[in-house]
Design a protein around this motif. Structure first.
Motif, PDB file in Angstrom:
ATOM      1  N   ARG A 234       0.832  -1.209   0.000  1.00  0.00           N
ATOM      2  CA  ARG A 234       0.000   0.000   0.000  1.00  0.00           C
ATOM      3  C   ARG A 234       0.864   1.256   0.000  1.00  0.00           C
ATOM      4  O   ARG A 234       0.614   2.217  -0.734  1.00  0.00           O
ATOM      5  CB  ARG A 234      -0.920  -0.015   1.222  1.00  0.00           C
ATOM      6  N   ASN A 235       1.928   1.260   0.802  1.00  0.00           N
ATOM      7  CA  ASN A 235       2.833   2.409   0.869  1.00  0.00           C
ATOM      8  C   ASN A 235       3.564   2.626  -0.447  1.00  0.00           C
ATOM      9  O   ASN A 235       3.726   3.761  -0.911  1.00  0.00           O
ATOM     10  CB  ASN A 235       3.853   2.220   2.005  1.00  0.00           C
TER      11      ASN A 235
ATOM     12  N   GLU B  78       1.120   4.123  -3.032  1.00  0.00           N
ATOM     13  CA  GLU B  78       0.909   5.563  -2.829  1.00  0.00           C
ATOM     14  C   GLU B  78       2.109   6.375  -3.295  1.00  0.00           C
ATOM     15  O   GLU B  78       1.952   7.470  -3.852  1.00  0.00           O
ATOM     16  CB  GLU B  78       0.621   5.842  -1.354  1.00  0.00           C
ATOM     17  N   LYS B  79       3.293   5.824  -3.106  1.00  0.00           N
ATOM     18  CA  LYS B  79       4.517   6.507  -3.546  1.00  0.00           C
ATOM     19  C   LYS B  79       4.541   6.632  -5.069  1.00  0.00           C
ATOM     20  O   LYS B  79       4.817   7.710  -5.620  1.00  0.00           O
ATOM     21  CB  LYS B  79       5.743   5.735  -3.058  1.00  0.00           C
TER      22      LYS B  79
ATOM     23  N   LYS C 178       1.979   6.440  -7.058  1.00  0.00           N
ATOM     24  CA  LYS C 178       0.844   7.270  -7.449  1.00  0.00           C
ATOM     25  C   LYS C 178       1.232   8.754  -7.470  1.00  0.00           C
ATOM     26  O   LYS C 178       0.816   9.520  -8.338  1.00  0.00           O
ATOM     27  CB  LYS C 178      -0.310   7.048  -6.471  1.00  0.00           C
ATOM     28  N   GLY C 179       2.071   9.158  -6.503  1.00  0.00           N
ATOM     29  CA  GLY C 179       2.530  10.544  -6.444  1.00  0.00           C
ATOM     30  C   GLY C 179       3.555  10.875  -7.511  1.00  0.00           C
ATOM     31  O   GLY C 179       3.718  12.038  -7.892  1.00  0.00           O
TER      32      GLY C 179
ATOM     33  N   LYS D   7      -1.801  -2.840  -6.351  1.00  0.00           N
ATOM     34  CA  LYS D   7      -3.199  -2.675  -5.953  1.00  0.00           C
ATOM     35  C   LYS D   7      -3.832  -4.023  -5.651  1.00  0.00           C
ATOM     36  O   LYS D   7      -4.593  -4.175  -4.682  1.00  0.00           O
ATOM     37  CB  LYS D   7      -3.973  -1.969  -7.068  1.00  0.00           C
TER      38      LYS D   7
END
Length: 374
Positions: free
Chosen positions: A118-119, A122-123, A125-126, A148
């Motif tokens: 998950r981390n 998100e990384k 995704k940014g 995902k």
């Protein structure tokens, strides 16, 4: 549950011996027969199944995965009806119910892996919006899709939905007290139950599970895997035992424990574990073991002996997980005893099989939800 490294090892071993591990057969082979089904693996497949795009313009965002899930299982149920196969769907212990204590460490590790994925998601995704190179961006997005999937979890909705549709269509289901695949295996050996005050025996002719742990059960006989388009891979446990050079189910079970399950860490890698069982026949007292004939460094084995001693202390507890699976808090077995696979409400299956496009399937999905208020 899963045997660590077993899949690749047994495939290479069979190839070196020039034998096949399984045969691909039609589900029609099991016409009129009972199959115990480990639901847990199928739920994940249903969650990840591809859905069409025709209905996306009329579906709310949160309805898309639900329709995908519904479609996957309706396709599955249609195949069972087509070939007159009688399934018993077996669920793991529901969330909130007590599982065996050995499972806590496994659950903890899975949560840690999901949090890590998950981390990382998100990384990425940014980062992805600022990437101009098309190939690099596509590669990052592919990685994000994989991450995902790793973060997805089974929710109460999936269990409730599936339980209701199984009952609606007149199939049987059981919630296991622990691991579903262990109870699936037990049915292959005949599972004694008290139903409405009467002693009954439930027998299945085969089981479907994606977990390799079922090969360690003393009850498993025929295991079906890779179910797709009305065909399955048929594995004969006795044949696997012979490929490994073993003589008994007990040896297969101890081999599985040595290579590692959800109940214990890996003690020896598969090749050494196989040699160990071939020589010593079973997991023995640590002081009675000599590694003279084991093909590896004695120093490495000595280091691993601490884990071996720990497992030996718990050996009966671990074996009993394979031997003594139990039914949990609920079961719906009336269809099994009546063998009434063609329920009066099987119109839904018939219409789903005749559905020509995603729109038709969507309307059937909506109909089922409205009638059952899920």
């Amino acid at each position: 549950m899963g045997l660590k490294g077993f899949g690749n090892f047994i495939a290479q071993l069979a190839k070196s011996q020039g034998v096949s591990l399984f045969k691909r057969v039609s589900l029609e082979t099991y016409s009129g027969k009972v199959i115990a089904i480990d639901v847990s693996g199928l739920i994940y497949k249903g969650m990840y199944a591809e859905s069409g795009t025709e209905t996306r313009h009329i579906l709310a965002e949160n309805d898309i995965p639900k329709l995908r899930f519904f479609t996957y299982f309706m396709n599955l149920f249609t195949q069972f009806k087509k070939y007159d196969v009688f399934p018993i769907f077996i669920f793991d212990t529901p969330k909130g119910e007590t599982k065996e204590c050995y499972k806590f460490e496994t659950i903890k590790k899975r949560k840690e892996r999901k949090e890590k994925a998950r981390n990382e998601f998100e990384k990425l995704k940014g980062e992805v919006d600022g990437i101009e190179d098309v190939e690099e961006k596509m590669e990052k997005m592919k990685k994000m899709k994989s991450l995902k999937v790793q973060t997805n979890s089974v929710h109460t909705y999936h269990i409730t939905f599936l339980k209701e549709i199984i009952r609606y269509l007149g199939f049987a289901y059981i919630f296991a007290s622990g691991e579903a695949e262990a109870l699936c295996s037990r049915f292959c050996g005949g599972c004694k139950l008290v139903v409405n005050g009467k002693k009954e025996i439930i027998n299945s002719d085969a089981l479907i599970s994606d977990d390799y742990d079922v090969f360690c059960s003393p009850h498993s006989s025929i295991i079906l895997r890779n179910f797709k388009d009305g065909k399955v891979d048929e594995w004969d446990v006795e044949k696997i035992i012979k490929i490994l050079g073993f003589e008994t189910r007990q040896q297969m079970m101890d081999f599985g424990i040595l290579i590692g399950t959800d109940m214990n860490d890996t003690i020896f890698p598969p090749k050494i574990s196989m040699q160990f069982i071939q020589i010593f026949k079973k997991i023995k007292k640590p002081k009675s073991i000599s590694f003279e004939n084991i093909d590896t460094s004695h120093i490495k084995l000595a280091i691993r002996m601490a884990k071996y001693e720990e497992v030996y202390e718990r050996i009966n507890e671990i074996r009993n997980v394979f031997k003594k699976a139990k039914i949990g808090i609920s079961a719906y077995l009336k269809p099994y005893f009546k063998r009434s696979i063609f329920h009066e409400k099987d119109r839904l299956l018939k219409e789903f099989g005749e559905a020509k496009n995603e729109n038709d399937k969507f309307h059937l999905y909506r109909e089922f939800i409205q009638e059952n208020l899920i």
